[in-house]
Design a protein around this motif. Structure first.
Motif, mmCIF file in Angstrom:
data_model
loop_
_atom_site.group_PDB
_atom_site.id
_atom_site.type_symbol
_atom_site.label_atom_id
_atom_site.label_comp_id
_atom_site.label_asym_id
_atom_site.label_seq_id
_atom_site.Cartn_x
_atom_site.Cartn_y
_atom_site.Cartn_z
ATOM 1 N N LEU A 253 -59.117 65.027 3.380
ATOM 2 C CA LEU A 253 -59.599 63.996 4.313
ATOM 3 C C LEU A 253 -60.548 63.011 3.644
ATOM 4 N N VAL A 254 -61.311 63.519 2.645
ATOM 5 C CA VAL A 254 -62.232 62.622 1.931
ATOM 6 C C VAL A 254 -61.423 61.529 1.222
ATOM 7 N N LEU A 255 -60.422 61.938 0.467
ATOM 8 C CA LEU A 255 -59.629 60.952 -0.285
ATOM 9 C C LEU A 255 -58.807 60.076 0.660
ATOM 10 N N LEU A 261 -55.584 59.009 -1.348
ATOM 11 C CA LEU A 261 -54.729 60.186 -1.260
ATOM 12 C C LEU A 261 -53.282 59.735 -1.512
ATOM 13 N N ALA A 262 -52.892 59.798 -2.764
ATOM 14 C CA ALA A 262 -51.561 59.306 -3.140
ATOM 15 C C ALA A 262 -50.490 60.010 -2.307
ATOM 16 N N PHE A 271 -52.155 59.175 4.055
ATOM 17 C CA PHE A 271 -51.085 60.006 4.587
ATOM 18 C C PHE A 271 -51.303 60.214 6.078
ATOM 19 N N GLU A 272 -50.285 59.845 6.859
ATOM 20 C CA GLU A 272 -50.422 59.954 8.327
ATOM 21 C C GLU A 272 -50.527 61.429 8.746
ATOM 22 N N MET A 326 -47.573 69.129 -3.503
ATOM 23 C CA MET A 326 -46.412 69.594 -2.746
ATOM 24 C C MET A 326 -46.508 69.199 -1.271
ATOM 25 N N GLY A 327 -47.638 68.600 -0.896
ATOM 26 C CA GLY A 327 -47.823 68.131 0.478
ATOM 27 C C GLY A 327 -47.694 66.618 0.561
ATOM 28 N N PRO A 328 -48.834 65.915 0.660
ATOM 29 C CA PRO A 328 -48.796 64.457 0.833
ATOM 30 C C PRO A 328 -47.912 63.730 -0.193
#
Lengths: 629, 169
Positions: A253-255, A261-262, A271-272, A326-328
């Motif tokens: 959440l910080v990035l 947050l790429a 990232f939504e 592996m997420g956003p």
């Protein structure tokens, strides 16, 4: 005690193993070597330089694979007491490969009596190395082929009949020479980056098992005890709070709030689905227990368990970088799938950062029609498809099919094999995949990552930190960043040579002064903060020289991925339009080189080498300057 | 006559223990002046990331180790319950190691005689593993205190549950 050096905390001995001939020998570690290169990656890189010929293929039997402990390994020193490093020529970058891991393996290697183990050659069949104090033997590992590092660990403890034996092993990915293969000890502690597991696989070496029963003595036991007590106290305070509460996934959440947050392979910077993969959500719904490594007064291992659904029971340790990759980065907003992905990545034994960046690369290529559904064997590789992420990880880990085999080479090589526009989607520096920071909106990081000697890395100089903490204007590169990166880089080299865990770096309030005190209390070797900083600089230059010697170390290799320089951030907000332009980047490089005392081509001067006691390597500089590399 | 509330031993709370081995290092530092877990009188065990526990001598009331020793090398100190090893008499036969259900009796790697927890009886502030444990998972307690602790937490839970049920209605 023949041939052993009488210094405290160090074992005073280096072990050599030739897997081809089975020959085993030892030699003393000199006090000069210990003081100049400290241990860990510093000692490891010097041994790599001295024990390899230029141009050696990383998969050649002649490429040495070096396990190194630090001076503090095996002591009660929190975090530094439990580490080890692995150094070799990297099959990902062709330059210095190095990574560290904590857990329980390192101290046993020290107690067995070794500051470093230099492994060369290639075993005639899959084998493991069994180091039982002074007794060293090569044993068959054919029965362990295809097994995960953890299964291997358990099987070896069972075979040798001692549960307290520690094992560092590769999985199937390492056996199959995936260039992102890692080495894992203690279930999920990884020598993660730069493909060290693939080098191990190329040597037919499945594992190193060790039992060390010797004493590790420090020079000043009372002083050392007081120092450790102080660090334990500090570990209860604010310096480690992040790691003990939400853990590194706090960064999500910080990035995200910083547009850093790429997302979807560096397409978006926000990232939504961030809330759903946040540290807050992870801890509330999945984390069962937070555990720690040997001798550590803090704890950071967030053990996540999936409570229900298709991946019920899946258990893994999860940190920010792998959660992000592996997420956003793949557009995936399901934590259950990310935990399962992490679990299988550990089973194959792969770099948890690189694997996500590779999958995201493949998804980007697929969405742009650069690879087709036939080439994916029918996997619908859209961003956000969690099942596709997991299916592709299996393929890469096994080198299955054309796509699995191609992607196991890492994004740089895969882009060359795929051809066309694929290079535009390959997010790497020097062949190593980017970690979880959007370099378009964190530009000190862009510069810092580009000059890291092991390729894209947030932990070679921590250059993301001034950007994230708001200490600089993160949307531009200007003069002054070079010094910031160089100074921090020197400290990080010491941290990685003492093998202090970077999660605990905040507990050394006085920075290098604390670290030099720590070193002297343990080893009895007097060292000033200035001398130790110099060692950090020496190690940086040494690593740079290795890369130059291998034809990978000059200015043209300090560069950024295509998307970072050509695809502005599309998200609304203050970061919209952010991108690194070539002009500011080149100003940054000039600034950094001049602070380092390197020429415009990024090559250290002979004067600099002499100042650092690296005069014996001046020939590398002379050759580079003549060759115009 | 020593009462059960007089004998204290070191015990680990499975909810809190994370298997970090700090206790082993504190023990070997205190009792052997070196860093070497194989010389520690307390051993931590990690059977999985969620399964951790440190184990040491519990100073049993009727110690099986003492009964098993064929050479009368072991005795229990009356007041403290500490198992004393006569290092001259012990020949390292390991009967006591087989007899102990907790693996708390161990072979010293150099002396080749058995050794076990002495509750750091020479330390003015008691067992050093307890002092060092970063998780406060270790305590130096009597059997009665342990029982009380369990009772208190059981009763607390019971009332808490009742309260929650009431609130839910």
């Amino acid at each position: 005690m023949s041939g052993e050096t009488k210094i405290f905390a160090y074992a005073g001995k280096i072990l050599r193993v030739d897997l081809t001939t089975g020959k085993v020998s030892t030699e003393p570690l000199s006090e000069k070597m210990a003081k100049d290169y400290v241990g860990g990656i510093g000692l490891g890189i010097r041994l790599l330089m001295d024990n390899s010929k230029p141009g050696t293929d990383p998969f050649s039997p002649d490429n040495p694979l070096i396990f190194a402990t630090g001076p503090l390994s095996g002591t009660m020193g929190p975090t530094a007491g439990n580490g080890y490093a692995v150094v070799s020529k990297s099959p990902a970058t062709g330059g210095v490969g190095e990574a560290k891991a904590h857990g329980f393996f390192g101290p046993d290697l020290k107690r067995a009596g070794y500051d470093a183990v230099i492994i060369t050659g290639k075993a005639d069949k899959l084998s493991y190395l069994w180091i039982d104090d002074d007794k060293v033997e090569l044993r068959t590992a054919e029965q362990l082929r295809g097994k995960s590092p953890y299964e291997t660990d358990m099987a070896i403890r069972e075979e040798l009949g001692d549960y307290y034996i520690r094992v560092s092993a590769i999985g199937e990915a390492g056996e199959k020479l995936c260039r992102i293969a890692c080495i894992i000890n203690d279930e999920f502690r990884a020598i993660g980056r730069t493909g060290m597991g693939a080098v191990m696989g190329s040597k037919n070496l499945k594992a190193v098992a060790v039992r060390g029963t010797k004493d590790v003595n420090v020079a000043n036991l009372d002083g050392f005890k007081e120092f450790v007590k102080m660090i334990h106290e500090r570990m209860k305070g604010p310096a480690t709070k992040k790691y003990k509460t939400l853990g590194t996934p706090e960064n999500v959440l910080v990035l995200n709030s910083l547009s850093a947050l790429a997302t979807r392979n560096f397409t978006n910077a926000q990232f939504e689905g961030a809330e759903k993969v946040s540290g807050e959500y992870l801890n509330e719904h999945y984390v069962k227990k937070i555990v720690g490594c040997a001798t550590c007064g803090m704890r950071c291992d967030h053990i996540a368990v999936v409570p229900e659904g298709p991946y019920q029971g899946s258990t893994s340790r999860l940190e920010f970088e792998c959660l992000w990759s592996m997420g956003p980065l793949c557009g995936v907003d399901r934590l259950d799938a990310i935990i399962e992905a992490m679990r299988i990545v550990n089973e194959y034994g792969m770099d948890g950062i690189s694997i996500g960046v590779i999958v995201a690369f493949a998804m980007d290529c697929y969405e742009h029609g650069v690879i087709t559904k036939e080439q994916t064997d029918g996997i619908d590789l859209r961003f956000g498809n969690a099942e596709a992420l997991i299916a592709l990880i299996h393929k890469i880990g096994k080198r299955d099919g054309w796509l699995g085999n191609t992607l196991a080479e890492g994004v740089a090589r895969a882009a060359e094999i795929i051809g066309g526009d694929a290079y535009k989607y390959a997010c790497h520096i020097k062949g190593l995949e980017l970690p979880g920071y959007d370099l378009r909106t964190l530009k000190t990081a862009a510069l810092g990552f580009s000059v890291s000697f092991r390729g894209a890395c947030h932990l070679r100089n921590g250059a993301y930190s001034p950007d994230v903490k708001g200490k600089v204007n993160r949307f531009k590169i200007e003069k002054g960043r070079g010094k910031m990166i160089a100074d921090e880089g020197n400290v990080y080299n010491i941290i990685d040579s003492l093998i202090v865990c970077k999660f605990s770096r905040g507990t050394y309030y006085d920075g290098i002064k604390d670290l030099s005190n720590y070193y002297t209390l343990a080893t009895g070797i007097p060292i000033t903060p200035e001398e130790l900083t110099k060692s950090g600089e020496r190690i940086e230059n040494l690593a740079r020289l290795f890369n130059i010697r291998e034809g990978k170390g000059t200015r043209k290799y300090d560069c950024l991925p295509y998307k970072i320089e050509n695809c502005p951030v599309p998200d609304e907000g203050p970061a919209k339009g952010a991108v690194v332009n070539e002009e500011e980047f080149q100003i940054g490089l000039d600034d950094y080189y001049s602070v380092r005392g390197w020429n415009a081509n990024g090559v250290p001067t002979v004067e600099k080498l002499n100042e650092l006691g690296l005069g014996d390597l001046a020939y590398i500089v002379q050759a580079a300057n003549q060759g115009g590399a | 006559m020593v009462r059960p509330q007089d004998r204290k031993f070191v015990t680990a709370d499975p909810e809190k223990c994370i298997g970090c081995l700090v206790c082993e290092y504190a023990c070997s530092m205190t009792n052997e002046k070196t860093f070497n877990p194989t010389k520690s009188r307390i051993r931590a065990l990690r059977l999985g990331p969620l399964t951790n526990l440190s184990v040491t001598c519990r100073h049993c009331e009727d110690p099986a180790c003492v009964a098993a020793c064929p050479r009368e090398a072991l005795s229990q100190e009356e007041n403290t319950g500490i198992i004393m090893v006569d290092e001259e008499a012990c020949n390292g036969c390991a009967w006591c190691i087989s007899a102990c259900q907790f693996g708390a009796m161990m072979m010293h790697p150099e002396k080749k005689v058995v050794f076990t927890c002495n509750s750091c009886k020479d330390q003015p502030d008691g067992p050093q593993c307890v002092k060092w444990c970063p998780e406060e998972a270790l305590t130096f307690v009597t059997a009665q205190q342990l029982a009380q602790k369990s009772r208190i937490s059981a009763v607390k839970n019971l009332f808490q549950e009742a309260k929650e049920k009431k609130a839910a209605k």
